[in-house]
Design an enzyme around this catalytic site. Structure first.
Site, mmCIF file in Angstrom:
data_model
loop_
_atom_site.group_PDB
_atom_site.id
_atom_site.type_symbol
_atom_site.label_atom_id
_atom_site.label_comp_id
_atom_site.label_asym_id
_atom_site.label_seq_id
_atom_site.Cartn_x
_atom_site.Cartn_y
_atom_site.Cartn_z
ATOM 1 N N ARG A 1 0.849 -1.191 0.000
ATOM 2 C CA ARG A 1 0.000 0.000 0.000
ATOM 3 C C ARG A 1 0.883 1.239 0.000
ATOM 4 O O ARG A 1 1.778 1.391 0.848
ATOM 5 C CB ARG A 1 -0.898 0.001 1.235
ATOM 6 C CG ARG A 1 -1.745 1.260 1.364
ATOM 7 C CD ARG A 1 -2.701 1.165 2.528
ATOM 8 N NE ARG A 1 -3.733 0.161 2.285
ATOM 9 C CZ ARG A 1 -4.766 -0.046 3.096
ATOM 10 N NH1 ARG A 1 -4.897 0.667 4.207
ATOM 11 N NH2 ARG A 1 -5.657 -0.972 2.808
ATOM 12 N N ARG B 1 8.669 7.444 5.790
ATOM 13 C CA ARG B 1 8.652 8.912 5.771
ATOM 14 C C ARG B 1 9.033 9.491 7.130
ATOM 15 O O ARG B 1 9.684 10.542 7.216
ATOM 16 C CB ARG B 1 7.291 9.408 5.318
ATOM 17 C CG ARG B 1 7.027 9.127 3.833
ATOM 18 C CD ARG B 1 5.566 9.306 3.481
ATOM 19 N NE ARG B 1 5.116 10.640 3.793
ATOM 20 C CZ ARG B 1 3.818 10.983 3.915
ATOM 21 N NH1 ARG B 1 2.876 10.059 3.746
ATOM 22 N NH2 ARG B 1 3.486 12.220 4.197
ATOM 23 N N ASP C 1 0.902 5.568 -0.009
ATOM 24 C CA ASP C 1 0.070 6.722 0.330
ATOM 25 C C ASP C 1 -0.084 7.661 -0.861
ATOM 26 O O ASP C 1 0.640 7.557 -1.860
ATOM 27 C CB ASP C 1 0.695 7.503 1.491
ATOM 28 C CG ASP C 1 0.671 6.731 2.797
ATOM 29 O OD1 ASP C 1 -0.191 5.838 2.946
ATOM 30 O OD2 ASP C 1 1.514 7.028 3.673
#
Length: 257
Positions: free
Chosen positions: A50, A198, A52
């Site tokens: 997945r 991140r 973002d």
């Protein structure tokens, strides 16, 4: 039959990879294309990792079930003829009926690019994070090594499902300075918790600025806490490079046509 698709996309104009109602997603446009080509019988597309909103992929892996007489090369060409210009299917391969692109993956590899030069790059602005002062890449490289190993990454995780584990194994974590002056963070792990990379990058940037130390980052691993690394580096510097499998489905290698 089940097909594995190696997918590349520019994540700038997507609301992430996973399907959402009333939002443009990578899964959504892939499913639109398969429905156009094969009809509604294809069903949902499964994806390996997945990503973002704003995050890119050079080697995302997806799986779809269909019945067709088309060759894998013809399927790839048909998909690309029905996809928007910011996403493409690079390769197609037939896989066993029980292949799950997420559960079968043994590792994911991501890259984050930082520009700490004298000026931002208009050409690269969608794919790198520009910081406004020089970073100590040597200190960042030294700090990046402490992420290697099995750790509880709760300090680097966004909110997760109650009771789920944030323990992950990082195999490779390195910072390098390229010939053109960019700072590149490469990381490989069995899996990642939400927003982990991140937040790791934001912590490394803080070390590069001198506002945080390697010891502070080490303390976040030693004592996992929800209020640890709360800063997020922007999504556009991050790219999913590759998903690795034990079988010959490895998107760094040629796949059958």
């Amino acid at each position: 039959m089940r097909l594995a698709l190696i997918v590349e996309y520019d994540g700038t104009d997507f609301s992430g990879s996973q399907f959402q109602l009333n939002a443009r997603t990578v899964q959504g446009v892939l499913e639109d294309a398969t429905t156009t080509i094969f009809g509604a019988q294809t069903g949902r597309i499964r994806m390996a990792s997945r990503t973002d909103a704003g995050v890119h992929a050079a080697g995302q892996v997806a799986a779809v079930d269909t019945v067709t007489e088309m060759s894998n090369g013809e399927i790839r060409n048909a998909m690309n003829g029905n996809l928007p210009e910011d996403v493409c299917v690079k390769l197609v391969q037939s896989v066993p009926a029980d292949f799950d692109p997420r559960r079968a993956a043994v590792a994911r590899e991501y890259r984050y690019i930082i520009n700490d030069g004298h000026a931002p790059s208009p050409i690269r602005r969608r794919y790198e994070y520009y910081v406004h002062r020089p970073l100590d890449d040597v200190a960042m490289a030294d700090c990046a090594q402490i992420f290697v190993g099995v750790h509880d990454f709760t300090s680097f995780a966004a909110a997760s499902i109650e009771g789920s584990s944030n323990v992950r194994e990082v195999v490779t974590s390195k910072v390098t300075r390229t010939d053109d002056g960019r700072i590149v963070f490469d990381i490989r792990a069995n899996a990642f918790v939400r927003q982990q990379i991140r937040r790791m990058v934001a912590s490394l940037v803080a070390v590069g600025h001198g506002s945080r130390t390697k010891e502070w980052v080490a303390s976040l691993l030693a004592t996992p806490r929800r209020d640890g690394a709360t800063q997020n580096a922007p999504p556009h510097g991050l790219t999913l490079q590759r998903v690795v499998y034990e079988s010959n489905l490895d998107n760094g290698s040629p796949l059958d046509e």
